[in-house]
Design a protein around this motif. Structure first.
Motif, mmCIF file in Angstrom:
data_model
loop_
_atom_site.group_PDB
_atom_site.id
_atom_site.type_symbol
_atom_site.label_atom_id
_atom_site.label_comp_id
_atom_site.label_asym_id
_atom_site.label_seq_id
_atom_site.Cartn_x
_atom_site.Cartn_y
_atom_site.Cartn_z
ATOM 1 N N ARG A 433 0.829 -1.211 0.000
ATOM 2 C CA ARG A 433 0.000 0.000 0.000
ATOM 3 C C ARG A 433 0.859 1.255 0.000
ATOM 4 N N ARG A 434 1.894 1.265 0.806
ATOM 5 C CA ARG A 434 2.733 2.468 0.881
ATOM 6 C C ARG A 434 3.549 2.664 -0.399
ATOM 7 N N LEU A 435 3.949 1.583 -1.051
ATOM 8 C CA LEU A 435 4.671 1.731 -2.318
ATOM 9 C C LEU A 435 3.783 2.365 -3.377
ATOM 10 N N GLY A 436 2.485 2.060 -3.367
ATOM 11 C CA GLY A 436 1.575 2.663 -4.323
ATOM 12 C C GLY A 436 1.190 4.078 -3.968
ATOM 13 N N TYR A 481 -12.191 -4.020 -10.923
ATOM 14 C CA TYR A 481 -10.842 -4.565 -10.762
ATOM 15 C C TYR A 481 -9.788 -3.496 -11.019
ATOM 16 N N GLU A 482 -9.977 -2.735 -12.107
ATOM 17 C CA GLU A 482 -8.997 -1.705 -12.455
ATOM 18 C C GLU A 482 -8.905 -0.652 -11.344
ATOM 19 N N TYR A 483 -10.065 -0.297 -10.810
ATOM 20 C CA TYR A 483 -10.073 0.712 -9.732
ATOM 21 C C TYR A 483 -9.327 0.183 -8.496
ATOM 22 N N SER A 484 -9.582 -1.050 -8.106
ATOM 23 C CA SER A 484 -8.933 -1.633 -6.923
ATOM 24 C C SER A 484 -7.423 -1.716 -7.124
ATOM 25 N N TRP A 485 -6.983 -2.113 -8.357
ATOM 26 C CA TRP A 485 -5.550 -2.239 -8.626
ATOM 27 C C TRP A 485 -4.867 -0.880 -8.567
ATOM 28 N N LEU A 486 -5.485 0.104 -9.202
ATOM 29 C CA LEU A 486 -4.892 1.449 -9.194
ATOM 30 C C LEU A 486 -4.860 2.037 -7.786
ATOM 31 N N ARG A 487 -5.885 1.786 -7.020
ATOM 32 C CA ARG A 487 -5.919 2.325 -5.653
ATOM 33 C C ARG A 487 -4.818 1.704 -4.797
ATOM 34 N N LYS A 488 -4.487 0.440 -5.072
ATOM 35 C CA LYS A 488 -3.480 -0.234 -4.267
ATOM 36 C C LYS A 488 -2.062 0.096 -4.715
ATOM 37 N N TYR A 489 -1.830 0.183 -6.033
ATOM 38 C CA TYR A 489 -0.457 0.319 -6.526
ATOM 39 C C TYR A 489 -0.170 1.660 -7.196
ATOM 40 N N ASP A 490 -1.182 2.440 -7.525
ATOM 41 C CA ASP A 490 -0.961 3.676 -8.276
ATOM 42 C C ASP A 490 -1.959 4.738 -7.836
ATOM 43 N N GLN A 491 -2.064 4.928 -6.553
ATOM 44 C CA GLN A 491 -3.132 5.774 -6.015
ATOM 45 C C GLN A 491 -2.963 7.238 -6.413
#
Length: 645
Positions: A433-436, A481-491
């Motif tokens: 989470r912090r890396l994103g 799915y795309e929203y969850s991935w971006l929120r976790k790794y590319d917020q």
């Protein structure tokens, strides 16, 4: 009071006869013992003569809490050092009870002991249902010491505290005499301990107690008798009890005590046999026990001193330590300063934080302490009910730039996620989470990761372009799915490439134009008929009020709220309103008429019970109307009889 002639006027002057002598008090001597020694030395034939010498009347003071001390001290010689305060503090058992009373009760008892009025002082304590020592007691060892030092034995006050059974000086078991401590049973009898022992010599072997707790409690009670200058009362002690229970983890930050755990630990400290011996047993099945009375702020019940001593001993203090202890604020996280717990910082573990902020913890009945290090920006939180060490915390509030820089450095150097977790003492989900969430900082990503990121970004941008001002929640429902991935790794990128939040714009309320003059004219014509309808209803009696009129015409808002905008209607309404008395007069007349039509006997009690709900409304006018209706019914009945015959 003796009448004395002074300048041809008869004046009442109070003449007090001073005592020719009075025994010098011994240390810790009970005031009753001093009176008994005076009685013996004065050689009065009866005790009533002694009481008349001491107080000017034949009233008998109680043994434990004597009164009329002002009258007694007035009869002592002018060079005496005895005062009512000195007698109360040094020759009665009141100092043992004073700290465990409220300030108001303590002052009231003190005044009653000095005053000349007869009063039940035990009722002020709340001791009517609690025993005090029924018989005077003595210590055989102290008797021997007193006879050797003073030439005679005397009654000690520290031996009369219920239910202490050990002498605090030499651990000797106290012996109970047959001298009643109650004046109601003892009458006016005054007996010195020396004379009692001559009549009832103690021939048994002297017993000592081997119970350490029993002896320590008697020492604490003796300390209270000797140290009466403290200013504590039961309210001060309550707060000290709660603070100490907080420190033991038996109460939360709001002062709510964990009753079940407290009872368990208390019974582990004191055996059931010991508690029963001292009348301090805890019946857990009962809703409230004496221990509840001491830990609940608003329970205004008196608790005997020994029970307070037991609780103070349970908290780990001698009575002298507890009473001399200064009040302090509860420190659930220990005393400052507090350490910085940023493991990525070179000053990890150093106590650099001087204070903390306390905030609510949602639905929890606890507080949360927020600790912020000004050097590195690391902020952690601790719950107030936790028994954590200073080097522990419950969760991280803010990691700070120093911790995030260390995270990026470890990732760039090729460390795996698991290795980073071990080095920073955190979880894998936190690292991901912090890396994103790290903003504008290049991170070494694998080629597959970058390809996947670009694909998801393009899908999101494509949808955003064709979204026609859809909100982020609407897009999230389609591209979950795309929203969850971006929120976790590319917020950070997601926040900058999302549709703006749609704010709800409240439409302006269309104000309705009211034609008040037309409404006023319409209501003026409707109200008189409605009022007459209410007044002429002899079955459902309703008082003429604004609310009643408004309900009848189905326009209660106009009559109750907007009446000032309707001047004509207001004038008609105010003329039509009924007072409570007018309403009762109308109701009584209507009920009486109904009863006569049903050929039912009209009585005053029936009319009043069916009409008047509150006695304050039974005015003289109402009574006259009731009498009139009753007499009218009798007259109508007589007329009917004459017509029939």
């Amino acid at each position: 009071m003796k009448p004395i002639l002074h300048q041809n006027n008869l004046v009442n002057i109070e003449v007090i006869e001073l005592l020719p002598f009075f025994p010098t008090p011994y240390p810790d001597e009970l005031l009753y013992s001093m009176f008994a020694r005076y009685h013996e030395w004065s050689q009065n034939p009866e005790e009533m003569h002694t009481y008349f010498d001491l107080f000017g009347n034949r009233a008998t003071p109680t043994v434990h809490f004597p009164n009329r001390l002002n009258d007694f001290c007035k009869r002592l010689s002018t060079d005496t050092l005895l005062t009512p305060e000195k007698l109360i503090n040094e020759h009665t058992i009141f100092p043992v009870y004073r700290p465990f009373l409220s300030k108001e009760r303590s002052e009231k008892v003190h005044q009653l002991m000095m005053s000349s009025k007869s009063a039940n002082i035990l009722a002020v304590f709340g001791l009517t249902a609690i025993k005090i020592c029924p018989y005077l007691r003595y210590c055989p060892t102290c008797v021997q010491k007193d006879e050797h030092q003073y030439g005679e034995a005397y009654w000690h006050r520290e031996h009369q505290i219920y239910p202490i059974r050990v002498c605090p000086r030499d651990k000797t078991i106290l012996v109970e005499s047959n001298v009643h401590a109650s004046s109601k049973i003892n009458g006016k009898k005054l007996l010195t301990l020396q004379n009692y022992l001559q009549q009832h010599p103690y021939i048994s072997a002297i017993e000592t107690s081997d119970n350490a707790i029993e002896y320590q409690i008697s020492v604490d009670i003796s300390w209270l008798l000797q140290n009466y200058n403290h200013q504590l009362n039961i309210n001060d002690l309550y707060y000290r009890y709660v603070e100490e229970l907080k420190a033991l983890g038996l109460a939360n930050s709001k002062g709510t005590v964990t009753r079940k755990e407290l009872f368990y630990q208390f019974k582990e400290t004191y055996s059931e046999e010991f508690l029963n011996r001292y009348s301090c047993n805890l019946q857990h099945s009962r809703k409230y026990t004496w221990l509840d009375s001491m830990i609940k702020k608003h329970m205004n019940r008196f608790v005997i001193p020994i029970r307070h001593v037991l609780l103070i001993r349970f908290l780990g203090y001698w009575l002298s330590q507890f009473f001399s202890k200064k009040d302090h604020d509860y420190l659930p996280y220990g005393s400052p300063p507090y350490p910085c717990l940023n493991i990525a910082s070179p000053h990890y573990g150093e106590e650099l934080i001087d204070s903390y902020n306390s905030i609510d913890s949602g639905n929890r009945k606890i507080k949360t302490g927020i600790f912020a290090c000004q050097s590195c920006g690391f902020v952690y939180a601790k719950y107030s009910n936790g028994n954590r060490e200073k080097s522990e915390f419950d969760y991280v509030h803010t990691y700070g730039t120093l911790w995030e820089d260390k995270l990026l450095e470890l990732r760039r150097n090729g460390h795996t996620i698991k290795e980073i977790c071990d080095l920073l003492s955190t979880s894998e989900s936190t690292v991901y989470r912090r890396l994103g969430m790290v903003k504008d900082r290049p991170v070494n990503r694998s080629e597959n990761f970058l390809i996947k990121r670009d694909e998801i970004r393009s899908k999101w941008l494509s949808k955003l372009t064709n979204a026609n001002e859809e909100t982020i929640n609407q897009m999230r429902a389609v591209l979950h799915y795309e929203y969850s991935w971006l929120r976790k790794y590319d917020q950070h990128w997601l926040e900058n490439n999302s549709a703006p939040a749609q704010r709800y714009i409240r439409n302006e309320k269309i104000r309705r134009e009211y034609k008040w003059e037309e409404i006023d004219q319409q209501l003026v014509t409707e109200i008189p008929a409605v009022v007459n309808e209410i007044l002429n209803d002899n079955f459902n009696f309703v008082r003429v009020t604004k609310e009643a009129i408004g309900r009848k015409i189905n326009k209660i808002h106009y009559i109750t709220v907007q009446l000032d905008k309707l001047p004509k209607t207001k004038a008609v309404v105010e003329l039509s309103l009924e007072t409570i008395e007018d309403y009762h007069v109308r109701k009584i007349s209507g009920i009486a008429q109904n009863m006569r039509e049903r050929e039912e006997k009209v009585t005053a009690s029936k009319l009043i019970s069916k009409t008047i709900k509150n006695k304050k409304h039974l005015t003289e006018r109402i009574q006259r109307i009731v009498k009139y209706e009753v007499q009218k019914s009798l007259f109508d009945t007589e007329q009917l009889i004459l017509e029939v015959f």
